[in-house]
Design a protein around this motif. Structure first.
Motif, PDB file in Angstrom:
ATOM      1  N   TYR A  67      -9.197  -5.601   1.238  1.00 13.73           N
ATOM      2  CA  TYR A  67      -7.780  -5.144   1.668  1.00 13.73           C
ATOM      3  C   TYR A  67      -6.928  -5.906   2.576  1.00 13.73           C
ATOM      4  CZ  TYR A  67      -5.422  -3.548   6.255  1.00 13.73           C
ATOM      5  OH  TYR A  67      -4.204  -3.404   7.048  1.00 13.73           O
ATOM      6  N   LYS A  68      -7.614  -7.985   2.801  1.00 10.59           N
ATOM      7  CA  LYS A  68      -7.009  -8.853   3.525  1.00 10.59           C
ATOM      8  C   LYS A  68      -6.243  -9.226   1.945  1.00 10.59           C
ATOM      9  CE  LYS A  68      -7.120  -9.542   7.614  1.00 10.59           C
ATOM     10  NZ  LYS A  68      -6.716  -9.400   8.811  1.00 10.59           N
ATOM     11  N   THR A  69      -7.046  -9.262   0.965  1.00 14.38           N
ATOM     12  CA  THR A  69      -6.091  -9.709  -0.067  1.00 14.38           C
ATOM     13  C   THR A  69      -4.594  -9.216  -0.636  1.00 14.38           C
ATOM     14  OG1 THR A  69      -7.323  -8.647  -1.964  1.00 14.38           O
ATOM     15  CG2 THR A  69      -8.117 -11.762  -1.400  1.00 14.38           C
ATOM     16  N   GLY A  70      -5.283  -7.845  -0.463  1.00 11.84           N
ATOM     17  CA  GLY A  70      -3.917  -6.979  -1.167  1.00 11.84           C
ATOM     18  C   GLY A  70      -2.766  -6.860   0.249  1.00 11.84           C
ATOM     19  N   GLN A  71      -3.067  -7.701   1.269  1.00  9.93           N
ATOM     20  CA  GLN A  71      -1.700  -7.920   2.250  1.00  9.93           C
ATOM     21  C   GLN A  71      -1.292  -8.848   2.151  1.00  9.93           C
ATOM     22  OE1 GLN A  71      -0.810  -5.384   4.782  1.00  9.93           O
ATOM     23  NE2 GLN A  71      -2.574  -4.261   2.952  1.00  9.93           N
ATOM     24  N   GLN A  72      -2.115 -10.332   1.564  1.00 11.43           N
ATOM     25  CA  GLN A  72      -1.270 -11.489   1.147  1.00 11.43           C
ATOM     26  C   GLN A  72      -0.085 -11.686   0.533  1.00 11.43           C
ATOM     27  OE1 GLN A  72      -2.971 -14.127   3.398  1.00 11.43           O
ATOM     28  NE2 GLN A  72      -1.363 -15.018   2.401  1.00 11.43           N
ATOM     29  N   ARG A  73       1.008 -11.883   0.893  1.00  5.83           N
ATOM     30  CA  ARG A  73       2.044 -12.402   0.516  1.00  5.83           C
ATOM     31  C   ARG A  73       2.094 -13.259  -1.176  1.00  5.83           C
ATOM     32  NH1 ARG A  73       6.810 -15.240   3.992  1.00  5.83           N
ATOM     33  NH2 ARG A  73       6.087 -16.811   1.511  1.00  5.83           N
TER      34      ARG A  73
END
Length: 151
Positions: free
Chosen positions: A25-31
């Motif tokens: 989830y966190k890596t999917g939110q990374q720009r």
């Protein structure tokens, strides 16, 4: 109810799976900014870029890019050519870690063939200055990295 070895294994597996899901989830939110949105087209034109750099290096006096931290300026000094033909082209200021800060200026040499660019509005950090200029229908290119630190 008494906990035994089987409950511990299930608990560890559940925590591990929860951690993996949180990581996904966190890596999917990374720009993620690409170097360029049209990098395939730029790769095809790269041979042309190498030729421009080679021509620039053959000049007796190449473009010089200096960062004057005291006055908050980037000075681009263009060479004085024999025929004094007008210069045209672009100066691109490229911020590798944030594509939204990139911008371009027209080549406009002033006194002594120097173009000064104010750094007061530029973000601190690494910048690439790319000078793509033409004189008498010959194209040249120069690129340098500088580190801006506005106080």
């Amino acid at each position: 109810m008494k906990l035994h070895f089987g409950h511990g294994i299930v608990l560890v597996m559940a925590l591990f799976m929860g951690g993996i899901l949180l990581l996904v989830y966190k890596t999917g939110q990374q720009r993620v900014d690409l170097v360029s949105s049209n990098y395939y087209d730029q790769e095809l034109k790269y041979e042309n870029q190498i030729e421009k750099e080679r021509k620039s290096l053959q000049l007796s006096d190449d473009v010089k890019i200096n960062y004057d931290a005291v006055n908050g300026l980037i000075n681009v000094k263009y060479p004085l050519l024999k025929d004094n033909s007008p210069l045209s082209g672009t100066v691109t200021l490229y911020k590798p870690d944030n594509a939204s800060l990139d911008y371009s200026l027209a080549v406009k040499p002033g006194n002594e063939n120097i173009q000064s660019i104010k750094t007061s509005e530029m973000a601190n950090g690494l910048w690439k200055i790319k000078v793509n200029w033409d004189s008498d229908s010959i194209s040249y290119y120069k690129e340098e990295k500088i580190s801006i630190s506005n106080q």
